[in-house]
Scaffold this motif. Structure first.
Motif, PDB file in Angstrom:
ATOM      1  N   PHE A 101      24.968  21.524  29.302  1.00 34.90           N
ATOM      2  CA  PHE A 101      24.339  20.662  30.310  1.00 34.90           C
ATOM      3  C   PHE A 101      24.231  21.301  31.690  1.00 34.90           C
ATOM      4  O   PHE A 101      23.301  21.014  32.445  1.00 34.90           O
ATOM      5  CB  PHE A 101      25.114  19.343  30.431  1.00 34.90           C
ATOM      6  CG  PHE A 101      25.088  18.509  29.181  1.00 34.90           C
ATOM      7  CD1 PHE A 101      23.944  18.422  28.395  1.00 34.90           C
ATOM      8  CD2 PHE A 101      26.217  17.798  28.785  1.00 34.90           C
ATOM      9  CE1 PHE A 101      23.925  17.640  27.254  1.00 34.90           C
ATOM     10  CE2 PHE A 101      26.201  17.012  27.642  1.00 34.90           C
ATOM     11  CZ  PHE A 101      25.049  16.936  26.866  1.00 34.90           C
ATOM     12  N   TYR A 102      25.195  22.174  32.022  1.00 33.71           N
ATOM     13  CA  TYR A 102      25.242  22.697  33.392  1.00 33.71           C
ATOM     14  C   TYR A 102      25.219  24.227  33.460  1.00 33.71           C
ATOM     15  O   TYR A 102      25.404  24.800  34.536  1.00 33.71           O
ATOM     16  CB  TYR A 102      26.495  22.175  34.108  1.00 33.71           C
ATOM     17  CG  TYR A 102      26.521  20.668  34.208  1.00 33.71           C
ATOM     18  CD1 TYR A 102      25.704  19.999  35.117  1.00 33.71           C
ATOM     19  CD2 TYR A 102      27.357  19.912  33.381  1.00 33.71           C
ATOM     20  CE1 TYR A 102      25.714  18.607  35.197  1.00 33.71           C
ATOM     21  CE2 TYR A 102      27.382  18.523  33.456  1.00 33.71           C
ATOM     22  CZ  TYR A 102      26.555  17.873  34.362  1.00 33.71           C
ATOM     23  OH  TYR A 102      26.563  16.498  34.435  1.00 33.71           O
TER      24      TYR A 102
ATOM     25  N   SER B 246      19.682  22.437  30.047  1.00 31.95           N
ATOM     26  CA  SER B 246      20.208  21.842  31.281  1.00 31.95           C
ATOM     27  C   SER B 246      19.101  21.276  32.163  1.00 31.95           C
ATOM     28  O   SER B 246      19.361  20.476  33.064  1.00 31.95           O
ATOM     29  CB  SER B 246      21.002  22.893  32.073  1.00 31.95           C
ATOM     30  OG  SER B 246      20.157  23.960  32.470  1.00 31.95           O
ATOM     31  N   THR B 247      17.858  21.681  31.905  1.00 26.66           N
ATOM     32  CA  THR B 247      16.732  21.174  32.699  1.00 26.66           C
ATOM     33  C   THR B 247      15.992  20.051  31.983  1.00 26.66           C
ATOM     34  O   THR B 247      15.011  19.522  32.514  1.00 26.66           O
ATOM     35  CB  THR B 247      15.748  22.318  32.984  1.00 26.66           C
ATOM     36  OG1 THR B 247      15.214  22.817  31.746  1.00 26.66           O
ATOM     37  CG2 THR B 247      16.438  23.454  33.730  1.00 26.66           C
ATOM     38  N   LYS B 248      16.463  19.694  30.795  1.00 34.11           N
ATOM     39  CA  LYS B 248      15.802  18.644  30.018  1.00 34.11           C
ATOM     40  C   LYS B 248      16.623  17.359  30.063  1.00 34.11           C
ATOM     41  O   LYS B 248      17.739  17.319  30.608  1.00 34.11           O
ATOM     42  CB  LYS B 248      15.628  19.098  28.566  1.00 34.11           C
ATOM     43  CG  LYS B 248      14.790  20.361  28.387  1.00 34.11           C
ATOM     44  CD  LYS B 248      14.728  20.741  26.924  1.00 34.11           C
ATOM     45  CE  LYS B 248      13.901  22.001  26.698  1.00 34.11           C
ATOM     46  NZ  LYS B 248      13.853  22.383  25.258  1.00 34.11           N
ATOM     47  N   ASP B 249      16.098  16.333  29.437  1.00 29.27           N
ATOM     48  CA  ASP B 249      16.851  15.082  29.316  1.00 29.27           C
ATOM     49  C   ASP B 249      17.124  14.743  27.858  1.00 29.27           C
ATOM     50  O   ASP B 249      17.619  13.657  27.544  1.00 29.27           O
ATOM     51  CB  ASP B 249      16.113  13.922  29.998  1.00 29.27           C
ATOM     52  CG  ASP B 249      14.698  13.734  29.444  1.00 29.27           C
ATOM     53  OD1 ASP B 249      14.347  14.401  28.447  1.00 29.27           O
ATOM     54  OD2 ASP B 249      13.950  12.928  30.031  1.00 29.27           O
ATOM     55  N   ALA B 250      16.802  15.693  26.947  1.00 38.33           N
ATOM     56  CA  ALA B 250      17.072  15.491  25.519  1.00 38.33           C
ATOM     57  C   ALA B 250      17.057  16.839  24.813  1.00 38.33           C
ATOM     58  O   ALA B 250      16.358  17.771  25.231  1.00 38.33           O
ATOM     59  CB  ALA B 250      16.037  14.561  24.899  1.00 38.33           C
ATOM     60  N   THR B 251      17.831  16.956  23.751  1.00 37.96           N
ATOM     61  CA  THR B 251      17.825  18.168  22.936  1.00 37.96           C
ATOM     62  C   THR B 251      18.350  17.832  21.546  1.00 37.96           C
ATOM     63  O   THR B 251      18.981  16.786  21.337  1.00 37.96           O
ATOM     64  CB  THR B 251      18.684  19.275  23.569  1.00 37.96           C
ATOM     65  OG1 THR B 251      18.427  20.504  22.892  1.00 37.96           O
ATOM     66  CG2 THR B 251      20.177  18.966  23.434  1.00 37.96           C
ATOM     67  N   GLU B 252      18.128  18.756  20.610  1.00 40.26           N
ATOM     68  CA  GLU B 252      18.570  18.555  19.229  1.00 40.26           C
ATOM     69  C   GLU B 252      19.772  19.443  18.928  1.00 40.26           C
ATOM     70  O   GLU B 252      19.784  20.631  19.272  1.00 40.26           O
ATOM     71  CB  GLU B 252      17.436  18.884  18.252  1.00 40.26           C
ATOM     72  CG  GLU B 252      17.822  18.707  16.792  1.00 40.26           C
ATOM     73  CD  GLU B 252      16.741  19.149  15.817  1.00 40.26           C
ATOM     74  OE1 GLU B 252      16.939  18.986  14.602  1.00 40.26           O
ATOM     75  OE2 GLU B 252      15.701  19.678  16.287  1.00 40.26           O
ATOM     76  N   LEU B 253      20.780  18.871  18.272  1.00 36.28           N
ATOM     77  CA  LEU B 253      21.919  19.641  17.774  1.00 36.28           C
ATOM     78  C   LEU B 253      21.687  19.868  16.282  1.00 36.28           C
ATOM     79  O   LEU B 253      21.694  18.920  15.493  1.00 36.28           O
ATOM     80  CB  LEU B 253      23.228  18.890  18.010  1.00 36.28           C
ATOM     81  CG  LEU B 253      23.596  18.601  19.467  1.00 36.28           C
ATOM     82  CD1 LEU B 253      24.913  17.831  19.530  1.00 36.28           C
ATOM     83  CD2 LEU B 253      23.691  19.886  20.276  1.00 36.28           C
ATOM     84  N   LYS B 254      21.494  21.109  15.898  1.00 39.96           N
ATOM     85  CA  LYS B 254      21.153  21.415  14.515  1.00 39.96           C
ATOM     86  C   LYS B 254      22.410  21.619  13.664  1.00 39.96           C
ATOM     87  O   LYS B 254      23.466  21.960  14.159  1.00 39.96           O
ATOM     88  CB  LYS B 254      20.269  22.661  14.456  1.00 39.96           C
ATOM     89  CG  LYS B 254      18.930  22.476  15.158  1.00 39.96           C
ATOM     90  CD  LYS B 254      18.077  23.737  15.055  1.00 39.96           C
ATOM     91  CE  LYS B 254      16.735  23.538  15.751  1.00 39.96           C
ATOM     92  NZ  LYS B 254      15.880  24.742  15.662  1.00 39.96           N
ATOM     93  N   ASN B 255      22.228  21.401  12.364  1.00 40.14           N
ATOM     94  CA  ASN B 255      23.294  21.609  11.374  1.00 40.14           C
ATOM     95  C   ASN B 255      24.517  20.735  11.636  1.00 40.14           C
ATOM     96  O   ASN B 255      25.650  21.126  11.343  1.00 40.14           O
ATOM     97  CB  ASN B 255      23.726  23.077  11.333  1.00 40.14           C
ATOM     98  CG  ASN B 255      22.580  24.006  10.982  1.00 40.14           C
ATOM     99  OD1 ASN B 255      21.748  23.684  10.133  1.00 40.14           O
ATOM    100  ND2 ASN B 255      22.517  25.147  11.644  1.00 40.14           N
ATOM    101  N   VAL B 256      24.307  19.558  12.198  1.00 38.41           N
ATOM    102  CA  VAL B 256      25.403  18.633  12.488  1.00 38.41           C
ATOM    103  C   VAL B 256      25.185  17.344  11.714  1.00 38.41           C
ATOM    104  O   VAL B 256      24.078  16.791  11.698  1.00 38.41           O
ATOM    105  CB  VAL B 256      25.495  18.327  13.994  1.00 38.41           C
ATOM    106  CG1 VAL B 256      26.618  17.330  14.275  1.00 38.41           C
ATOM    107  CG2 VAL B 256      25.706  19.610  14.782  1.00 38.41           C
TER     108      VAL B 256
END
Length: 382
Positions: free
Chosen positions: A254-255, A261-271
Motif C-alpha cells: 500500500f505504501y 499504492s496508487t490504486k484503490d483496488a488490486t487482485e491477490l492471486k493464488n489465494v
C-alpha cells in the motif's frame, strides 16, 4: 696441398689438426637420444600423473559441488515461501493378496487444509485401481475441491511408476485411476511381502465452500474501508492503514514503490478466499476464526503476510486448544518454523512406540531441524 685420394685433415680453430671419430660421434648421439627419450617419457609420466590428480580433484570437487547444490536446494525449498496448497501422503497396504474382486482397502485419514484425505486401492476385473479419497468436514452443505495430483507405486528408491491427473471432487469423494495397472503386474512388480507402497502428491488449486460462518463482513457495507482486495472472484473492502500497521507485506503493497499504492483496488492471486476471510478476521481481533479446520490455511497465508498478531494467535491455539494429532502439529512446525512450539511438542513424545509412529507418518514432511531434533529425542527413549 694434399695428394689426390687422401682425405684432408680438418683444422680446429686455434688448435691442431684432428681426424673426426665417427664411432664416438654416433655413440654420443645415441646416448643423447636415449637421454632425451627418457626425459620425454618422464615428462609424459609426470604430465599423466598431474592430469590424473587434476581429474581426481575435479571429480571430488564436482561431487562436493553436487552435494552442496543438493543441500542448497533443500534449504531453499524449506525456506521458500509459497501460497500453494500442497501435501504428500504415503501409505503401505498389507495383505494385498487376500483381496477379492470388488474389494477396497482404505488408508489412514490425514487432515490438510480443513479436510481429511486418504489413499484408497481397489481390485476390479483383475486391475488395480488407485484413488485419492476425501471426507468432507465441518458443516458445509455445498463443497468442492479442484486438485492436481499424482499417484505413485514404488519399490525402494529406484523402481516406481507414476500417473498425473486432474481431480475434481464435486459430488464425489474419490478420484483416481480405475486401471492403474493389471493385478498380475502389481503382484510381479510392486508387491513386497504382500505389501503395496503408494504415494500421493496433491496440489489444491481451488476449494469451494466454507466450514464456518463469517464473523466479519468485508463486503461493500464495511465501515472505514478505503481499498478493495479481490481474491478468488470475491471483493474484500479493507482499511489500508490497519493492514499496513500489522503486516509488512501490506505495508509495502500500500505504501511502497508499487503501482498498487496508487490504486484503490488490486487482485491477490493464488489465494483461497476462505483462507483470506479467516486471516482478515484474526487480523481484526476475531480469534475464534482459528480452529482445527481453518488453522493451516491461516498459517499458510501468514507465512507470506507475516502479521505478528496472527502468528501469536496461531501458536497459542496450537499449544493450548488444538486437537490435531502430534504428528500433524510437528508437520506444521516443520513448515512454519516455531522453535518454542517444536520443543513443547517434542516433550510430549515419551515412549519409543510413540516416536516410531510419528516418524513413520511424517518422515517425508519433516524439515531438517525437526528431523534432527527427533533423532536426538530418540536417544533419550527406552
Amino acid at each position: 696441398m694434399s695428394q689426390e685420394g687422401v682425405p684432408v685433415k680438418r683444422r680446429r680453430e686455434n688448435g691442431p689438426d684432428e681426424q673426426p671419430d665417427l664411432r664416438e660421434l654416433v655413440k654420443k648421439n645415441i646416448s643423447a637420444t636415449q637421454e632425451i627419450k627418457t626425459m620425454v617419457n618422464n615428462q609424459e609420466k609426470n604430465i599423466l600423473e598431474t592430469i590424473e590428480k587434476l581429474e581426481d580433484q575435479r571429480e571430488n570437487t564436482g561431487w562436493l559441488i553436487r552435494e552442496l547444490v543438493k543441500i542448497g536446494a533443500q534449504i531453499n525449498a524449506e525456506n521458500k515461501k509459497s501460497l500453494d496448497k500442497k501435501f504428500v501422503l504415503n501409505e503401505i497396504f498389507c495383505d494385498m493378496l487376500t483381496m477379492k474382486d470388488g474389494d477396497y482397502r482404505y488408508g489412514k485419514c490425514y487432515e490438510h487444509f480443513g479436510q481429511t484425505w486418504r489413499i484408497v486401492v481397489k481390485r476390479q476385473d483383475n486391475y488395480l485401481g488407485v484413488y485419492m479419497g476425501i471426507n468432507k468436514l465441518g458443516n458445509t452443505e455445498k463443497w468442492s475441491a479442484e486438485t492436481f495430483h499424482s499417484l505413485e507405486l514404488s519399490v525402494g528408491r529406484v523402481c516406481r511408476d507414476t500417473i498425473r491427473q486432474e481431480g475434481n471432487f464435486d459430488g464425489y469423494n474419490m478420484y483416481g485411476a480405475l486401471k492403474f495397472c493389471t493385478w498380475q503386474e502389481m503382484q510381479n512388480r510392486w508387491l513386497v511381502d504382500g505389501k503395496l507402497t503408494v504415494k500421493a502428491e496433491v496440489h489444491i488449486r481451488k476449494l469451494a465452500g466454507s466450514v464456518k460462518p463469517k464473523l466479519i463482513d468485508f463486503d461493500a457495507s464495511a465501515k472505514f474501508s478505503d481499498y478493495i482486495l479481490e481474491v478468488g472472484g470475491q471483493k474484500f473492502h479493507v482499511l489500508k492503514q490497519l493492514l499496513a500497521m500489522r503486516s509488512p507485506y501490506f505495508e509495502a503493497l500500500f505504501y511502497g514503490n508499487f503501482t498498487e499504492s496508487t490504486k484503490d483496488a488490486t487482485e491477490l492471486k493464488n489465494v483461497d478466499p476462505n483462507d483470506f476471510q479467516n486471516f482478515l478476521e484474526v487480523l481484526h481481533g476475531e480469534y475464534k476464526a482459528i480452529d482445527d479446520y481453518t488453522l493451516e490455511g491461516i498459517m499458510l497465508l501468514n507465512d507470506v503476510y507475516d502479521a505478528k498478531t496472527v502468528a501469536e494467535r496461531c501458536q497459542e491455539f496450537l499449544m493450548e486448544k488444538s486437537q490435531l494429532s502430534l504428528v500433524k502439529k510437528l508437520k506444521l512446525v516443520s513448515k512454519y518454523k516455531n522453535d518454542e512450539l517444536k520443543e513443547k511438542l517434542l516433550s510430549e513424545i515419551k515412549t519409543l512406540e510413540k516416536y516410531k509412529s510419528i516418524v513413520a507418518d511424517g518422515v517425508d514432511d519433516f524439515s531438517l531441524d525437526v528431523a534432527q531434533a527427533l533423532l536426538k529425542k530418540s536417544l533419550t527413549l527406552q
